[in-house]
Motif scaffolding. Sequence first.
Motif, short mmCIF file in Angstrom:
data_model
loop_
_atom_site.label_atom_id
_atom_site.label_comp_id
_atom_site.label_asym_id
_atom_site.label_seq_id
_atom_site.Cartn_x
_atom_site.Cartn_y
_atom_site.Cartn_z
N GLN A 161 0.83 -1.20 0.00
CA GLN A 161 0.00 0.00 0.00
C GLN A 161 0.86 1.25 0.00
O GLN A 161 0.59 2.21 -0.74
N SER A 164 1.14 3.71 -3.38
CA SER A 164 0.66 5.09 -3.25
C SER A 164 1.74 6.09 -3.61
O SER A 164 1.47 7.13 -4.21
N LYS A 165 2.98 5.79 -3.25
CA LYS A 165 4.08 6.72 -3.50
C LYS A 165 4.56 6.67 -4.95
O LYS A 165 4.86 7.71 -5.54
N ARG A 225 1.38 2.65 -10.10
CA ARG A 225 1.34 1.24 -10.48
C ARG A 225 2.56 0.83 -11.30
O ARG A 225 3.18 -0.20 -11.05
N TYR A 256 -5.95 4.97 -12.02
CA TYR A 256 -5.05 5.61 -11.05
C TYR A 256 -4.82 7.07 -11.43
O TYR A 256 -4.84 7.97 -10.57
N GLU A 305 -6.79 9.06 -8.52
CA GLU A 305 -5.80 9.40 -7.50
C GLU A 305 -4.97 10.63 -7.87
O GLU A 305 -4.54 11.38 -7.00
N LYS A 306 -4.71 10.81 -9.16
CA LYS A 306 -3.91 11.96 -9.60
C LYS A 306 -4.77 13.12 -10.11
O LYS A 306 -4.28 14.24 -10.25
N ARG A 316 -9.91 7.57 1.83
CA ARG A 316 -9.07 6.38 1.78
C ARG A 316 -8.81 5.85 3.19
O ARG A 316 -8.68 6.60 4.14
N SER A 376 -6.81 2.81 5.81
CA SER A 376 -5.76 1.83 6.05
C SER A 376 -6.42 0.46 6.21
O SER A 376 -7.65 0.37 6.38
N GLN A 401 -12.03 2.54 -5.19
CA GLN A 401 -10.62 2.85 -5.32
C GLN A 401 -10.01 3.23 -3.97
O GLN A 401 -8.87 2.88 -3.67
N SER A 402 -10.77 3.92 -3.12
CA SER A 402 -10.26 4.37 -1.82
C SER A 402 -10.00 3.19 -0.88
O SER A 402 -9.17 3.29 0.03
N LYS A 441 -6.61 -0.64 -2.18
CA LYS A 441 -5.25 -1.00 -1.76
C LYS A 441 -5.27 -1.68 -0.40
O LYS A 441 -4.58 -2.67 -0.17
#
Length: 491
Positions: free
Chosen positions: A86, A90-91, A94, A215, A219-220, A258, A260, A401-402, A405
């Motif tokens: 995860q 995220s960093k 993909r 993604y 996310e972006k 999102r 954990s 999507q949230s 991961k």
Amino acid sequence: MESLWQQLTRGHALLLIFALGFGGSFHCGFHVTSLSSPSSFIRSFINSSWHTRYQESAPPQTVTVIWSLIVSMFSVGGIIGVLVFQFIASKLGRKKTSIFNSVLALIGSGIMLTSKYAESYEMIIAARILYGCTAGLGQTIHLMYLGEISPIRLRGFVTVTSVTFQSLGKLSGQFFGLSEILGREHLWNVVLCVPAAFALLQIIVLPFLPEAPRYLFIEKGDDIACRKALQSLWGQGDYKDDMDEMLAEQAAIDAAPRKSPLQLLGDGSVRWQLLSLLVITLCNQMCGMPTVSIFSFDIFQSAGIPPDKIRYVMVGFGLAEITASFFAGLVIERVGRKLMFWGGYSAMAASWVVVVVLLNVTLSSHWAPYVVVSFMAANIIFFIVGPGGAMAALMSEIFLQSDRKAAFVLQGIGRWFFFGVQGFFFPFLINALDSYCFVLFACVCLLGCLYNVLFLPETKGKTILEISKEFNGITLCRGSNPLADTMETKL
């Protein structure tokens, strides 16, 4: 209407599927089966390394402990790979995560290759941990990447390719382990490094292929890059329907930030998705298929197959698995996920019962062992065409999507935990129960069949929000769901 081949070749989708496959789940499949062929050579290496260091032969118990560590550290590495997934995904995104994973595979292969010349079994253990990390991280990012590049109409087929490449990896591990290929004593370290060539291939090819469109959009927040990625993958078009679905999902994510893995476990709005994830992961790992892969030599030998023919039987099993995965990809969008789950589990349960009966009936014919093996092969086919293939699609369909991961992390931990538990306890089960241990597998399959018939909604051809609404419609042991109501109001 365009054929499947035409849809895959309008853009670079097919090339990306191959690049992801050989750098992703292929590694997991290869490392599951490749260790069985050189096992005796590695034990001899442990003994000789010990003798070189201490000028005496290693005690048998010490060799067994070191060998057990070499085998089990793969599962430990798999859990580590899933746990860091995860954060890294995220960093880096993909594509960069996939490339990073291939770099890890090259490092692990370098350690494994040089361990023989350094006379260090500790390096073998370290390499196996890295192999496990690449398997855990690679298999997870592979499946997520596939789910995020595929349009709704092809989501089932595209995600099932992860099963195909895992099966291809298993077959490659068996094939390269044949004595006619690389299965010789002086090449044991080479055969365990074969996936490095495919990792290098992915590092070279993947930078020229697009990032996952979902993604990029969700996310972006880059709708222009998302459209370009879709056009690069699937050919020219406006892709309005696909982007509208992403927009609706993004709106739902705004209402549900999102999470954990721990936060996801405490989220009441996805309790049925999590329960389905747990039950299916448990059933898939404890239904007997990992056992056939790990302990195939012992199982076939006890069934009466001559030892010199067992490796060839294993190659035949690998071919059957690949053929079944191709068939699963072709039928998943026709029959749907639900039928594949309960139909596969029920067929497997019946097949395991037949195996138990045959193993307990005295048959003097020379062909009797091959009847048992044929039913085990049928079990593999039922699994791949059934729950094994359908699970790959389901993982990309039942979470927003949230949450995705975190869900992949939880599913990966469960998968590797149950894999390790089965690998550790099966030798004790077969000693205590003999052939009746397969009855336990039949019971697990029956549990999976009943759960999927009663509770799992059909997901074929539906958006993720539509699927979430169906899960929220399950009323058993469920109170009000204010979060789901809030999401629906916002949409």
